[in-house]
Design a protein around this motif. Sequence first.
Motif, short mmCIF file in Angstrom:
data_model
loop_
_atom_site.label_atom_id
_atom_site.label_comp_id
_atom_site.label_asym_id
_atom_site.label_seq_id
_atom_site.Cartn_x
_atom_site.Cartn_y
_atom_site.Cartn_z
N THR A 54 -10.63 7.35 -1.67
CA THR A 54 -10.02 6.58 -2.77
C THR A 54 -9.10 5.50 -2.22
OG1 THR A 54 -10.18 8.49 -4.24
CG2 THR A 54 -8.61 6.76 -4.86
N ILE A 55 -8.26 5.87 -1.26
CA ILE A 55 -7.33 4.90 -0.65
C ILE A 55 -8.13 3.77 0.02
CG2 ILE A 55 -5.67 4.60 1.24
CD1 ILE A 55 -4.67 7.46 0.48
N TYR A 56 -9.17 4.14 0.72
CA TYR A 56 -10.01 3.15 1.40
C TYR A 56 -10.58 2.16 0.39
CZ TYR A 56 -13.54 1.30 4.62
OH TYR A 56 -14.30 0.48 5.40
N SER A 104 -11.40 3.92 11.10
CA SER A 104 -10.47 5.00 10.81
C SER A 104 -10.66 6.15 11.78
CB SER A 104 -10.69 5.52 9.38
OG SER A 104 -10.63 4.47 8.45
N VAL A 141 -2.66 11.43 3.82
CA VAL A 141 -3.55 11.85 2.74
C VAL A 141 -3.51 13.37 2.59
CG1 VAL A 141 -5.10 9.89 3.04
CG2 VAL A 141 -5.57 12.01 4.26
N CYS A 192 0.85 -1.20 0.00
CA CYS A 192 0.00 0.00 0.00
C CYS A 192 0.89 1.25 0.00
CB CYS A 192 -0.91 0.02 1.22
SG CYS A 192 -2.16 -1.27 1.21
N VAL A 220 -1.75 6.19 7.70
CA VAL A 220 -1.91 6.53 6.29
C VAL A 220 -1.86 8.05 6.17
CG1 VAL A 220 -3.53 6.47 4.34
CG2 VAL A 220 -3.29 4.47 5.82
N SER A 241 0.29 4.41 0.31
CA SER A 241 -0.05 5.53 1.19
C SER A 241 0.23 5.22 2.66
CB SER A 241 -1.52 5.88 1.02
OG SER A 241 -2.31 4.75 1.30
N ARG A 301 -9.61 1.61 -2.89
CA ARG A 301 -8.66 0.93 -3.78
C ARG A 301 -7.61 0.09 -3.05
NH1 ARG A 301 -7.61 5.78 -8.09
NH2 ARG A 301 -9.70 5.75 -8.97
N GLU A 302 -7.19 0.54 -1.88
CA GLU A 302 -6.13 -0.16 -1.16
C GLU A 302 -6.66 -0.98 0.01
OE1 GLU A 302 -2.77 2.30 -0.03
OE2 GLU A 302 -3.03 3.56 -1.82
N GLU A 361 -9.26 11.95 -0.96
CA GLU A 361 -8.15 11.04 -1.22
C GLU A 361 -8.23 9.82 -0.30
OE1 GLU A 361 -3.41 11.09 -2.08
OE2 GLU A 361 -4.11 12.40 -0.48
N TYR A 362 -8.61 10.03 0.96
CA TYR A 362 -8.74 8.88 1.85
C TYR A 362 -9.83 7.94 1.36
CZ TYR A 362 -9.21 5.73 5.69
OH TYR A 362 -9.27 4.57 6.42
#
Length: 166
Positions: free
Chosen positions: A120-122, A137, A112, A91, A110, A93, A124-125, A117-118
Amino acid sequence: MELDEVDFRLLELLSTDGRCTDVAMGEQLGLSSPAVARRRRILEENGIIAGYRAQLSLEQLGFSGVVIVMIELRSQAEQVLNEFEEEVVKCPSMSYCGFISGDTDFILIVHVSSLDEYDTIYRRELSNLPHVAKIRSSFILREVARRSTIPIVFDRARTGRGHPPR
């Protein structure tokens, strides 16, 4: 390795300024620069000094948000843990991941630039990591302190209780 008071003072200087020269440290420690260089090399060879790096300002680089992510897995079987660990290190990020005790299995840090953006990270990653049962989170609202070395290391050295375990 037995560390003496001078070793701890050298470590304290380096932890404050990793670019401090042997000459400058020698002046502060009352040693010659070759003596400082020798001590530093011994500390490096014994793994007491683990490395040197530049401390980047992630905020100046656009990463103003820090998220603490707690992940609970469906199982704690060795294969499950290994598969999760193999994937989480990929990951981009994530700056920290630790396997912890308690209700949560892993804690991640993480970085961001925004809530979007978070998200998206949540998506996708984090949500694609294997064996995840629950993700929680928490967003850091304000940084109160950040230390690269904890002061107790040097406090213990002054009281004679600072030697690493054997």
